[in-house]
Enzyme design. Sequence first.
Site, short mmCIF file in Angstrom:
data_model
loop_
_atom_site.label_atom_id
_atom_site.label_comp_id
_atom_site.label_asym_id
_atom_site.label_seq_id
_atom_site.Cartn_x
_atom_site.Cartn_y
_atom_site.Cartn_z
N THR A 1 -4.55 -26.93 16.42
CA THR A 1 -3.34 -26.86 17.26
C THR A 1 -3.29 -25.61 18.12
O THR A 1 -2.82 -25.66 19.26
CB THR A 1 -2.09 -26.90 16.34
OG1 THR A 1 -2.05 -28.16 15.70
CG2 THR A 1 -0.81 -26.71 17.12
N SER B 1 -8.75 -30.44 12.93
CA SER B 1 -9.39 -30.13 11.64
C SER B 1 -9.30 -31.26 10.64
O SER B 1 -9.96 -31.23 9.61
CB SER B 1 -8.83 -28.83 11.04
OG SER B 1 -7.58 -29.06 10.43
N SER B 2 -8.50 -32.29 10.94
CA SER B 2 -8.51 -33.47 10.07
C SER B 2 -9.88 -34.13 10.10
O SER B 2 -10.24 -34.88 9.20
CB SER B 2 -7.47 -34.49 10.53
OG SER B 2 -6.22 -33.88 10.57
N ASP C 1 -4.55 -28.42 9.19
CA ASP C 1 -4.60 -29.52 8.22
C ASP C 1 -5.64 -29.30 7.12
O ASP C 1 -5.37 -29.59 5.96
CB ASP C 1 -4.86 -30.86 8.94
CG ASP C 1 -3.64 -31.31 9.73
OD1 ASP C 1 -2.55 -30.76 9.49
OD2 ASP C 1 -3.79 -32.20 10.58
N THR D 1 -3.16 -22.94 0.02
CA THR D 1 -2.98 -24.36 0.22
C THR D 1 -1.92 -24.58 1.29
O THR D 1 -1.02 -23.75 1.45
CB THR D 1 -2.64 -25.05 -1.14
OG1 THR D 1 -2.88 -26.42 -1.04
CG2 THR D 1 -1.22 -24.82 -1.58
N THR E 1 -4.50 -30.33 -12.75
CA THR E 1 -3.13 -30.87 -12.80
C THR E 1 -2.66 -31.27 -11.40
O THR E 1 -3.01 -30.61 -10.42
CB THR E 1 -2.14 -29.86 -13.40
OG1 THR E 1 -0.82 -30.44 -13.33
CG2 THR E 1 -2.12 -28.53 -12.67
N GLN E 2 -1.90 -32.35 -11.33
CA GLN E 2 -1.33 -32.71 -10.03
C GLN E 2 0.00 -31.99 -9.79
O GLN E 2 0.64 -32.19 -8.76
CB GLN E 2 -1.20 -34.22 -9.86
CG GLN E 2 -0.57 -34.96 -11.02
CD GLN E 2 -0.64 -36.47 -10.84
OE1 GLN E 2 0.28 -37.05 -10.31
NE2 GLN E 2 -1.72 -37.10 -11.27
#
Length: 323
Positions: free
Chosen positions: A13, A59-60, A91, A161, A277-278
């Site tokens: 972007t 970047s996707s 992303d 993240t 872990t999620q």
Amino acid sequence: MQQQLLIIYTGGTIGMVPSTEGYRPSAGINQLINSCLGEKQIAQLQPFHCLEFEHLIDSSNAQPEDWLQVAQCISQNYQKYAGFIILHGTDTMAYTAAALGHMLGENTKPIIITGSQIPMCQPRSDALSNLIDAASFARSDQVSQVCLYFGGKLLAANSATKVHSSQLCAFDSPNGQPLARADIALEFSALVPNSTLTKNKEQIDFLLKPLLKNSVAVLLLYPGISDAIIAATLLEQNTKAVVMLSFGAGNLADKNSFLMDALKKARSRGAVIVNMTQCYGGAVSQGTYAVGSTLNQLGVISAGSRTLEDVVTDLYINLDTYL
Ligand code: ASP
């Protein structure tokens, strides 16, 4: 004399322009920076060189070979510059940051990856503040690693993240503190104190080797998961490593015999399985509950409190160390 920086523009972007299909990457970052920054700010950023990738991407679209291309570019120019800024889409920025951390190792010259949520050519863009702050960190004696800088926070590459799709503070470290903040001054909190840095910063023997596409899979567990979804990751012969996103402290449906059997089969053909872990924060504690305890017997590795981006990129780059 100010230290020379290399700004590597990969797309994202930050340098995008509007089109009928939405924002798309656009060439000419050097001109853009020069036209958007006032004289005073340009003076703050100088001296710097811009290096623009031939194929600029959203970047996707980033693939493991794109991480390698950035690492190779840094490696080839490593001795000529005091620090590096990678301009990248948000992303998958945290994946590229983590991958660069694994490839380039610790105790490097400052390598700061950044971008923006609003293109530099648009009103209210966050591009210039991110770029100027990233440059300050890229020249800092206190930084000796790959970091992600965004919206006021300097984050360790392996802890970052993307946490928000529209806020300007789009990144965080769910299980850690920022290494530094860009407030009125740069406030360092968790970096290695200057005096204890060994400054082996001239190293050039980076871990740059081609990465095997499709060798890493991610399996998100959820109530009602189908056998087909489980088979597509755990029973796929080309998959060398599976990151299993489990519940809470690393638990899974141990009454799902297809899942348990697929885990056994995957382990017996030598696949690495990492239990993560999620949950947004916290760590895996494999075996705290009986439902998760079989995983210890199967040799499933606990991801602890690592991020998905860190583990996935680590498996691509350092799979042999897990075997
Ligand atoms: N889709 C864009 C990219 O990742 C989003 C951004 O840069 O903020 O390239």
